[in-house]
Design a protein around this motif. Structure first.
Motif, mmCIF file in Angstrom:
data_model
loop_
_atom_site.group_PDB
_atom_site.id
_atom_site.type_symbol
_atom_site.label_atom_id
_atom_site.label_comp_id
_atom_site.label_asym_id
_atom_site.label_seq_id
_atom_site.Cartn_x
_atom_site.Cartn_y
_atom_site.Cartn_z
ATOM 1 N N ALA A 25 0.825 -1.354 -0.096
ATOM 2 C CA ALA A 25 -0.163 -0.004 0.099
ATOM 3 C C ALA A 25 0.854 1.292 -0.160
ATOM 4 O O ALA A 25 1.782 1.372 0.413
ATOM 5 C CB ALA A 25 -0.970 0.006 1.284
ATOM 6 N N ALA A 26 0.448 2.254 -0.744
ATOM 7 C CA ALA A 26 1.036 3.690 -0.592
ATOM 8 C C ALA A 26 1.116 4.209 0.694
ATOM 9 O O ALA A 26 2.090 4.568 1.142
ATOM 10 C CB ALA A 26 0.527 4.456 -1.838
ATOM 11 N N ILE A 27 -0.203 4.148 1.356
ATOM 12 C CA ILE A 27 0.051 4.635 2.777
ATOM 13 C C ILE A 27 -0.818 3.669 3.695
ATOM 14 O O ILE A 27 -1.853 2.903 3.215
ATOM 15 C CB ILE A 27 -0.966 5.828 2.955
ATOM 16 N N VAL A 42 4.549 5.331 4.955
ATOM 17 C CA VAL A 42 4.589 5.667 3.654
ATOM 18 C C VAL A 42 5.427 4.415 2.797
ATOM 19 O O VAL A 42 6.524 4.206 3.098
ATOM 20 C CB VAL A 42 5.231 6.990 3.445
ATOM 21 N N GLY A 43 4.772 4.068 1.682
ATOM 22 C CA GLY A 43 5.516 2.998 1.131
ATOM 23 C C GLY A 43 6.204 3.394 -0.116
ATOM 24 O O GLY A 43 5.966 4.785 -0.530
ATOM 25 N N PRO A 44 7.070 2.730 -0.699
ATOM 26 C CA PRO A 44 8.101 3.358 -1.710
ATOM 27 C C PRO A 44 7.087 3.870 -3.000
ATOM 28 O O PRO A 44 7.810 4.859 -3.545
ATOM 29 C CB PRO A 44 8.686 2.048 -2.229
ATOM 30 N N SER A 45 6.134 3.374 -3.205
ATOM 31 C CA SER A 45 5.317 3.962 -4.487
ATOM 32 C C SER A 45 4.658 5.258 -4.043
ATOM 33 O O SER A 45 4.422 6.009 -5.157
ATOM 34 C CB SER A 45 4.105 2.885 -4.831
ATOM 35 N N THR A 102 -5.582 1.197 4.829
ATOM 36 C CA THR A 102 -4.566 1.683 3.722
ATOM 37 C C THR A 102 -5.195 2.647 2.965
ATOM 38 O O THR A 102 -6.364 2.840 2.772
ATOM 39 C CB THR A 102 -4.441 0.417 2.866
ATOM 40 N N GLY A 103 -4.296 3.576 2.335
ATOM 41 C CA GLY A 103 -4.832 4.553 1.204
ATOM 42 C C GLY A 103 -3.856 4.716 0.203
ATOM 43 O O GLY A 103 -2.932 4.207 0.032
ATOM 44 N N SER A 104 -4.596 5.610 -0.721
ATOM 45 C CA SER A 104 -3.671 5.838 -1.874
ATOM 46 C C SER A 104 -2.934 6.857 -1.656
ATOM 47 O O SER A 104 -3.212 8.025 -1.017
ATOM 48 C CB SER A 104 -4.758 5.907 -3.149
ATOM 49 N N ALA A 105 -2.061 7.187 -2.705
ATOM 50 C CA ALA A 105 -1.178 8.423 -2.713
ATOM 51 C C ALA A 105 -1.227 9.554 -3.917
ATOM 52 O O ALA A 105 -0.986 8.412 -4.978
ATOM 53 C CB ALA A 105 0.205 8.249 -2.369
#
Length: 370
Positions: A25-27, A42-45, A102-105
């Protein structure tokens, strides 16, 4: 228990590249009930520059619309060129009854060359746009004669720079930004030493309006420690000003310290709720009353003046403080401690006390339990 809001640490965690397969997940986060602190990862993406792992993710603003996050080098960031907005928080796969974790960025494009590339983090805010799902990011740069409002509109994916008359043109002092809050469709840019500037950033040509602090709160110059004894935030859908004040006795000498909370009321005389704010003293309480309460004695904290952290966004009676290594909430009118975390110092970066933000959760997020 129901969870309408959480406390977020402003310095975010980082998911290492080698752990991305397990946590794609991005977040991501596990929401924790106040006064415990929720830490986003915070994920690498989500990182705007994969080759710059030294850039630290830092939370600028928290709104039901989303979370505004920057990336910068240093323990106490003040400027950035990299922004993302975290949104669309979802429950884990196969377990929709759990809280969203989880969330998007959404990566915000950098400003064009015609604009200043760097954002001043104490002058940047996030607010919903005109249409559902839209948002606006705005930074105010204000001088004595003119002001610039730099805005990013999510629908158009576009930065716009607007030159405006300064609301400080009749005042002989400089603006020292202390932060930004979103309220009633407007952004309120703060200088904790003397006032607020508000505007509706969704309009084509916003009007900048200056508002004084409550009576007797003006000081002649900004001090670096002001955010430890003053704060302005939104609670129960009203603008609140909180400070640690000191009374004077009959001889004019400084007396005991107390917590004072004022509520910003739209001025009904003006006929325009955006024209001015009238401050109403909501309550005050001496620290002696708090210290002498059994709930405070149970914490085993010393009788010392703490630092203001935040106001409960759902209840203006509850103010959170730091003292030494502890984070605790106080129902101030009842002078009763209502939450206590002993080792909160582990959540604070060295030399940075602007370390947490309240996140008033959107209804779509706040329908479960923590």
């Amino acid at each position: 228990m129901a969870a309408p809001w959480v406390i977020l640490r402003r310095f975010l965690g980082v998911v290492p590249k080698q752990a991305e397969a397990e946590n794609p997940a991005a977040i991501s986060t596990a929401l924790r009930a106040p006064p415990r602190v929720t830490i986003l990862s915070v994920g690498p993406s989500a990182r705007p520059e994969a080759t710059r792992p030294d850039k630290v993710p830092y939370l600028i603003a928290a709104d039901p619309t989303g979370l505004l996050i920057c990336f910068t080098v240093g323990e106490a960031p003040s400027e950035t060129v990299d922004l993302i907005v975290a949104r669309e928080f979802l429950p884990p796969p196969g377990d929709p009854s759990r809280y969203p974790t989880t969330g998007s960025a959404e990566h915000i494009p950098r400003r064009p060359a015609s604009m200043p590339a760097t954002c001043n983090l104490r002058s940047v805010g996030l607010t919903p746009g005109l249409f559902a799902g839209d948002y606006v990011i705005a930074e105010l740069q204000v001088g004595m004669r003119r002001a610039k409002l730099l805005r990013f509109f999510s629908r158009e994916r576009l930065w716009i720079e607007t030159d405006l008359p300064s609301p400080l043109s009749s005042m002989d002092r400089e603006w020292a930004p202390s932060g930004v809050v979103a309220h009633e469709g407007r952004l309120w840019f703060l200088d904790l030493s003397w006032g607020l500037i508000s505007c509706d950033p969704t309009t084509i040509l916003p009007a900048l309006r200056f508002h004084n602090l409550p009576p007797g709160r003006y000081i002649h110059e900004a001090k670096p420690f002001l955010h430890t004894i003053r704060c302005i935030s939104v609670s129960n859908q009203m603008l609140r000003y909180v400070d640690i004040a000191r009374d004077l006795d009959l001889d004019g000498r400084a007396a005991e310290r107390k917590v004072v909370v004022w509520t910003g009321i739209p001025d009904p005389v003006s006929g325009d709720r955006d024209c001015s704010v009238r401050w109403l003293k909501t309550y005050e309480m001496s620290f002696k009353e708090i210290w002498n309460d059994p709930s405070y004695k149970d914490t085993q904290l010393p009788k010392m003046i703490p630092e203001i952290v935040l106001v409960n966004p759902r209840s203006p009676n509850v103010v959170y403080f730091f003292l030494r290594r502890s984070l605790f909430g106080v129902d101030v009118p009842a002078h009763r401690v209502v939450g206590f975390v002993k080792d909160a110092h582990k959540l604070v970066a060295p030399r940075c006390r602007r370390c947490v933000l309240p996140w008033d959760l959107a209804p779509s997020i706040a329908n479960g339990n923590i």
